[in-house]
Structure formats: structure tokens, C-alpha cells
Design a protein around this motif. Structure first.
Motif, PDB file in Angstrom:
ATOM      1  N   LEU A   1       0.831  -1.206   0.000  1.00 33.67           N
ATOM      2  CA  LEU A   1       0.000   0.000   0.000  1.00 33.67           C
ATOM      3  C   LEU A   1       0.865   1.255   0.000  1.00 33.67           C
ATOM      4  O   LEU A   1       0.557   2.218  -0.689  1.00 33.67           O
TER       5      LEU A   1
ATOM      6  N   LEU B   1      -4.438  -8.624  -6.614  1.00 33.20           N
ATOM      7  CA  LEU B   1      -5.821  -8.150  -6.635  1.00 33.20           C
ATOM      8  C   LEU B   1      -6.517  -8.561  -7.935  1.00 33.20           C
ATOM      9  O   LEU B   1      -7.738  -8.441  -8.043  1.00 33.20           O
TER      10      LEU B   1
ATOM     11  N   VAL C   1      -6.307  -7.050 -10.754  1.00 36.01           N
ATOM     12  CA  VAL C   1      -6.911  -5.801 -11.209  1.00 36.01           C
ATOM     13  C   VAL C   1      -5.805  -4.885 -11.716  1.00 36.01           C
ATOM     14  O   VAL C   1      -4.723  -4.854 -11.145  1.00 36.01           O
TER      15      VAL C   1
ATOM     16  N   ASP D   1      -9.633   3.626 -12.641  1.00 32.11           N
ATOM     17  CA  ASP D   1     -10.698   3.834 -11.655  1.00 32.11           C
ATOM     18  C   ASP D   1     -10.493   2.942 -10.453  1.00 32.11           C
ATOM     19  O   ASP D   1     -10.657   3.370  -9.301  1.00 32.11           O
ATOM     20  N   ALA D   2     -10.121   1.693 -10.706  1.00 32.23           N
ATOM     21  CA  ALA D   2      -9.894   0.771  -9.590  1.00 32.23           C
ATOM     22  C   ALA D   2      -8.766   1.298  -8.715  1.00 32.23           C
ATOM     23  O   ALA D   2      -8.841   1.253  -7.485  1.00 32.23           O
TER      24      ALA D   2
ATOM     25  N   ALA E   1      -9.951   4.021  -6.578  1.00 32.31           N
ATOM     26  CA  ALA E   1     -10.743   3.487  -5.463  1.00 32.31           C
ATOM     27  C   ALA E   1      -9.806   3.009  -4.353  1.00 32.31           C
ATOM     28  O   ALA E   1     -10.040   3.267  -3.163  1.00 32.31           O
ATOM     29  N   LEU E   2      -8.739   2.332  -4.765  1.00 32.71           N
ATOM     30  CA  LEU E   2      -7.811   1.819  -3.751  1.00 32.71           C
ATOM     31  C   LEU E   2      -7.069   2.949  -3.067  1.00 32.71           C
ATOM     32  O   LEU E   2      -6.806   2.883  -1.862  1.00 32.71           O
TER      33      LEU E   2
ATOM     34  N   ASP F   1      -8.823   4.177   0.035  1.00 37.74           N
ATOM     35  CA  ASP F   1      -8.762   3.246   1.158  1.00 37.74           C
ATOM     36  C   ASP F   1      -7.348   3.073   1.678  1.00 37.74           C
ATOM     37  O   ASP F   1      -7.137   2.947   2.886  1.00 37.74           O
TER      38      ASP F   1
ATOM     39  N   HIS G   1      -6.550   5.695   4.070  1.00 38.82           N
ATOM     40  CA  HIS G   1      -7.245   5.490   5.342  1.00 38.82           C
ATOM     41  C   HIS G   1      -6.578   4.394   6.150  1.00 38.82           C
ATOM     42  O   HIS G   1      -6.388   4.526   7.354  1.00 38.82           O
ATOM     43  N   ILE G   2      -6.231   3.316   5.467  1.00 39.66           N
ATOM     44  CA  ILE G   2      -5.660   2.182   6.193  1.00 39.66           C
ATOM     45  C   ILE G   2      -4.319   2.573   6.800  1.00 39.66           C
ATOM     46  O   ILE G   2      -4.046   2.285   7.964  1.00 39.66           O
TER      47      ILE G   2
ATOM     48  N   HIS H   1     -11.035  -3.482   7.238  1.00 38.73           N
ATOM     49  CA  HIS H   1     -10.926  -2.390   6.274  1.00 38.73           C
ATOM     50  C   HIS H   1     -10.196  -2.850   5.017  1.00 38.73           C
ATOM     51  O   HIS H   1     -10.579  -2.515   3.894  1.00 38.73           O
TER      52      HIS H   1
ATOM     53  N   ARG I   1     -10.291  -4.282  -0.667  1.00 34.98           N
ATOM     54  CA  ARG I   1     -10.079  -5.247  -1.739  1.00 34.98           C
ATOM     55  C   ARG I   1     -11.380  -5.463  -2.508  1.00 34.98           C
ATOM     56  O   ARG I   1     -11.398  -5.435  -3.748  1.00 34.98           O
TER      57      ARG I   1
ATOM     58  N   VAL J   1     -12.146  -2.478  -4.692  1.00 31.63           N
ATOM     59  CA  VAL J   1     -11.303  -2.419  -5.890  1.00 31.63           C
ATOM     60  C   VAL J   1     -11.802  -3.408  -6.925  1.00 31.63           C
ATOM     61  O   VAL J   1     -11.911  -3.084  -8.112  1.00 31.63           O
ATOM     62  N   GLU J   2     -12.137  -4.600  -6.475  1.00 28.26           N
ATOM     63  CA  GLU J   2     -12.564  -5.609  -7.437  1.00 28.26           C
ATOM     64  C   GLU J   2     -13.907  -5.231  -8.076  1.00 28.26           C
ATOM     65  O   GLU J   2     -14.096  -5.409  -9.273  1.00 28.26           O
TER      66      GLU J   2
ATOM     67  N   THR K   1     -14.959  -2.227  -8.475  1.00 23.14           N
ATOM     68  CA  THR K   1     -14.691  -1.126  -9.391  1.00 23.14           C
ATOM     69  C   THR K   1     -14.140  -1.649 -10.704  1.00 23.14           C
ATOM     70  O   THR K   1     -14.534  -1.199 -11.785  1.00 23.14           O
ATOM     71  N   ALA K   2     -13.250  -2.630 -10.604  1.00 19.84           N
ATOM     72  CA  ALA K   2     -12.642  -3.165 -11.819  1.00 19.84           C
ATOM     73  C   ALA K   2     -13.691  -3.869 -12.673  1.00 19.84           C
ATOM     74  O   ALA K   2     -13.608  -3.866 -13.892  1.00 19.84           O
TER      75      ALA K   2
END
Lengths: 317, 317
Positions: free
Chosen positions: A7, A44, A46, A60-61, A64-65, A68, A71-72, B75, B80, B83-84, B86-87
Motif C-alpha cells: 500500500l 488483486l 486488477v 478507476d480501480a 478506489a484503492l 482506502d 485510510h488504512i 478495512h 479489496r 477495488v474488485e 470497481t474493476a
DNA sequence: ACATGGCATATAAATATCATATGGATAATG
DNA sequence: CATTATCCATATGATATTTATATGCCATGT
């Protein structure tokens, strides 16, 4: 499972939009970073970035990650900080038990206030119980520290710290012959033997044996065996019974502050054996850091209070 | 930095209270697990467990971490999943642009509703613009798909899908000699050349050249050059100007559903060149999965609609 | 056409993780 | 009271993962 490093790497690349610069910023070389990003994508399953001639662009994916991931990482940093604060005793919870008479001593509210100011992330849970339950609670680790009025045995893994020693006073019904006349000051201290023929109201022995035995012993020393009129389940109840005219009782100085209808107070000639101790008991080992902090502060504050009092009584020491 | 594995290991030990069983549950041996726990403690510089003869017991710091560790693992799992999704185009946002006349076509609201039902985690952002801006937006990737009425050139990396082809109708002022008398049905379709002497109100060319050119061309085919009385910035505005008696106009079938005061409608003799196409344009490559889903669904729905219509008109095909 | 910027691949070294074997401590049991 | 059982800690060699170096490939810009 992917881990935190992935990450961190991912975020760096996402923000730089460029593997080479991101690698630099992370303190490693470009190829391993490319590999790790690829590994994350495979894990993933992806595509997180679009490879462009000018650099990397989030899909986009990936976007999205990104959210997060931030945040993580933030959450992990916070968790770490919390753990460290907890270990230092700056966060957590301390369960403080006390007998029914203890909270009238001004030391307790003052200590709670000071502790709350000094350790704002530590919550205090206050529990009132009989001495027996308090000691059990300490053993069972459901209570971290307990204010008790009797000298709990230090054995069995408990340690006891003296907080304060108060003189006792006499509580009499208003209309009692020995009661001071309202409006008139300077009644001399009573001697214990003056109460030899009075019915006594005592704190129930099995709830808190310390007080009970203390008073009996003092009476014996004064040459009489007190007549027990009634036992009360809480120290304040004894005063209520006094108000009802059922007898007299002895109580520690700090209870004098509560002015009950129908109860008159008189001081007592000092008897070194007849004092009301306020003690703080805790486990000798095995306490949380927060509990340790609490006990430390209580002891320090007790010392400070004692010093101030002695200084006040003997100003040119 | 500690990573996810450490947290997973830590949680297992915390919940089992026993390294051996936790190791078993995690599918590894006891020694490495002990090592990893120790490593985590060293990394945090905090004791997380008390080693007891019967097993491991969380310290306060450990308990503090346990809570956060669970949250963090949860979280990560959620991240994960997101993301998936979204993909796969099941989560995200699609920016849909359209020209002012498009939303009157019943296809759009139906598609939006269907898409929202099928992909509840995908949000649609709707934007109304002129055709030029829409094409720019597609290029600049600020718009993912756009409903346009003109046949946008497929070149330049855009692909265009035909959604529907509508006939045009004539809109006349109420009091116009050619206007149908209210209450009387069955007025025959007008021929375009009947309008040769009428002032025309047209959709402003630079906003959407498609329509404009289409109409001019049809008139030329019908043997006259239309007299342009005025240009309007939006297709609906042309109808408003018709209502004001400033001229006549042609509009696609779907606009007929809005009944404007002072405007009368008449059908037009069919001219294969004079139809109002509804097209969906998008980037040929480079679209998000969600956008792809949207376009897929639009095309499928368009096919279904067309099939249903043909079937309805020619029931024994 | 050539230089530049930037990602991907190959291979080898460093590091981290794991399994096996073993030691040591404490509690339960005969 | 010795013995056994349980359980965690340590040591060591094997394996997997991560990293660094060197290099290739592609697109872009001059």
C-alpha cells in the motif's frame, strides 16, 4: 494477502504518477518498485495503473484503492500511537473502587480531577463496594485500585498505601444531653468514656470489619464495652440512624462536612489508636500502566497534602 | 513498519491465548509464530502479551491493539472488495452527457432507471451541454459517454453507437394556416416543400451542427432554401419561438410529447434523409469499466427496443 | 535520426520467513 | 516429591521474498 508495504508503494506511485521518482522518495530503486506494483495488481487481479509513455496513471480501480489505502495507513499509524500511549499509561481505563465513606474525603474528588487533567485519555470507572468485595475485586482483577478505610492486610499480593489519617468525631442526636447547643461555640472535645452508657450504631462488621473493630478496641481501651444498638450497611446510614435518635456513632472527620438534619457533631479527645485511615490498595504486581499511573499520582498527591498540612501547622519549620 | 501478517498472527494468538493452537489455526509451526509476535513487540517497543505458564495473556496495550487490528483487517478486506467491484464496473461513477433535446427521448430515463437497478453501486452524473462541448468532454475524459443527435465523426478515438432513429415532425404556430384544427383528427402528413415560404427557426448551428445541416440539406432536396428567421440556443427554445409565432421548425418525434401552449404539430411525409438520430458517443479506448458497462447496457437496450418495435410493426415476421 | 525519459525484464545478492530440533519453565498428577 | 505434560523461547538450516545492478524496449520530442 497484500500487505502494508504494497500500500505504501502503491500510494507513492499513485501520487507521483511516476515509478522512478516514487522509488527515489521511498528510498529504493525503480525495478523493485515496478515489480511490487505488478505483484499487487496480480494479487488483486486488477489493473491499478495505465502505463503511459510519460508515466503511470491511476485507473478507476486504482483511484478506489488510493482512498482506502490512505485510510488504512492512517489507521495503522493511529493504532500504533494508541498502543504506545496505552503502554505508557496515557490511555486506557482504571477501575477505582471505594467504600461508601471514602468519597466524602476531599482527597478523592481532587485526585479524580487532577488525574483527569493529567491523563485525558484515561477513563476512570468508579465503583462503590464493601471492603470485602473490593479486595476480592482487586484479586480478580476487576478492580485496579481501591480506597478503603481499614488497614487491609498487605499479604496476598496486595500493596496498601496510606493516603490520609483522620481524627474521629462523635455524632449525636440533636436533642441529646451531650449535644452542643446551636449558636454556642467552643464545646470542649468529648472523652470516649463519656459515651460508655450510650447505645452505639456501627457500620456493619461483615461489610467493613476495619472500622467496627477499631471502635470496639478504642472503647475497650477507654474502659467499657459499647452497647451495639444497631448495625448499618453503609457509613452514612449510621448518621441517618443517629438522626432518628437511635443512638450515637463515631465517624471520620471528613463526614462532618455533610450536615444532616437532627445530627449534632462534637470533637473527640484525641486517641492515637482511634483514627480513620484512608488507604489505597492495589495489586502488588500485574497492574496496567494506567493503573500504575493512578496509584503513583495518588501517592504523590497524598505526600503533597501531608507536607502542606504539616507546613500549615508548623509554619516556621 | 509492521504489516498485515503481523496483525493476523497477533489476532490469532490474542484470540486463542495460546501460540501453539494459534499456529495450528494459521497453518504454520509454533516457533515462527512466537518469533513474529516477538518481532511485532519489538517493532512497537511494547509488550503485547504476558507470558503465563498456561499460555499468553493480552496486556492493556495488546487489548488496545486487538481492537484496531480487527478494524484494519476488516478495512483491508473491504478495500479489496471495492477495488474488485470497481474493476468489474460494478462500482464507480459514470459521467453521462447529453444535448438539450436528448432527455425527451424516452430511452434515456428508461436506461438510467435500468442501469441504476442493475448497478446500484455506480453513480451516474448527468450533464447537459452542446454537442461541441460534449465531444471535447469525451476527449478530455471529463465525460464518459454522451447522447448526441448528430452523427459525430467516429474518427479521433471516439466510437458512436446508434440508439434510435426518429422521424421528424413539423411544429407550427397554433394560428398558422397549415396547423391542424383542434378536435379534428387525421390531417395528412405535410410535404416539406409546403414549408418552402415559411420562416424557419433552427437550433443554433455552432451549438449542434448536425441538426442544422440535416434540415438545410433536406430542404435543398425538396427544392428550396429555407428562410432562417432565427436561431435558438436549445432545441426546446425553437418550440418556444414557434409558440410566439416567429416561424416554423422541425423537431424529432420524441419532442412531440411536450405539449406547448400555442404550438401545433403535424407529421411530415417520410424522407429517409430527414430523420433525427439519437447516438451514444464514447471514447473508443480508455474508458472505465463502469462506463463500459453503461455503454454495453445502452447498446443492448437499443437493440432490444428496435427488435420490439419491428416485431410490433410486423407481427408475423 | 538520435537522444531522452520511463517502464519492464533478467539475474544475483540480501533479507525475511519458516520448519525442525531442542531447551527450560511451570503447573498438574501419581 | 518426582514425573509428566504443556507451552513458550532459542538455535540453525532451508526456502521464499525483496532488493539492487545491468540492460532492453518503447514512445516522445528535437
Amino acid at each position: 494477502m497484500f500487505d502494508i508495504r504494497h500500500l505504501r508503494y502503491f500510494l507513492a506511485v499513485a501520487e507521483e504518477g511516476n515509478v522512478t521518482r516514487a522509488a527515489e522518495q521511498l528510498g529504493l530503486q525503480q525495478p523493485p518498485l515496478s515489480q511490487q506494483i505488478k505483484a499487487l495488481e496480480q494479487e488483486l487481479d486488477v489493473q491499478l495503473f495505465r502505463r503511459k509513455p510519460r508515466g503511470m496513471e491511476l485507473t478507476d480501480a486504482g483511484r478506489a484503492l488510493q482512498v482506502d489505502a490512505k485510510h488504512i495507513l492512517g489507521h495503522m499509524a493511529k493504532a500504533r500511537a494508541k498502543v504506545e500511549r496505552t503502554a505508557r499509561g496515557e490511555q486506557g481505563n482504571v477501575v477505582v473502587g471505594f467504600t461508601s465513606s471514602a468519597p466524602f474525603h476531599p482527597f478523592l474528588p481532587r485526585l479524580f480531577r487532577l488525574f483527569g487533567e493529567r491523563f485525558p485519555h484515561v477513563s476512570l470507572t468508579l465503583e462503590e463496594h464493601g471492603t470485602t468485595e473490593l479486595v476480592e475485586g482487586l484479586r480478580a482483577e476487576t478492580i485496579d485500585a481501591a480506597f478503603v478505610r481499614s488497614p487491609v492486610a498487605e499479604s496476598h499480593g496486595l500493596s496498601v498505601h496510606a493516603i490520609s489519617i483522620e481524627p474521629m468525631f462523635v455524632a449525636l442526636p440533636n436533642n441529646h444531653p451531650l449535644a452542643p447547643v446551636p449558636g454556642v461555640d467552643n464545646f470542649p472535645p468529648l472523652a470516649l468514656e463519656d459515651l460508655a452508657d450510650e447505645p452505639f450504631i456501627l457500620y456493619r462488621r461483615h461489610t467493613g470489619p476495619g472500622f467496627y473493630d477499631l471502635i470496639i478496641a478504642a472503647c475497650n481501651r477507654a474502659g467499657f464495652t459499647p452497647k451495639i444498638a444497631q448495625e448499618a450497611p453503609r457509613l452514612i446510614s449510621t448518621l441517618n440512624l443517629v438522626a432518628a435518635g437511635l443512638g450515637v456513632t463515631l465517624a471520620p472527620e471528613s463526614l462532618r462536612s455533610l450536615q444532616l438534619e437532627g445530627v449534632a457533631y462534637r470533637s473527640l479527645k484525641s486517641d492515637p489508636g482511634l483514627t480513620a485511615p484512608l488507604n489505597l490498595a492495589c495489586r502488588a504486581v500485574d497492574h496496567s500502566a494506567a493503573a500504575r499511573r493512578f496509584v503513583e499520582m495518588a501517592r504523590a498527591e497524598a505526600r503533597a497534602t501531608k507536607a502542606a498540612k504539616e507546613d500549615g501547622g508548623n509554619n516556621n519549620a
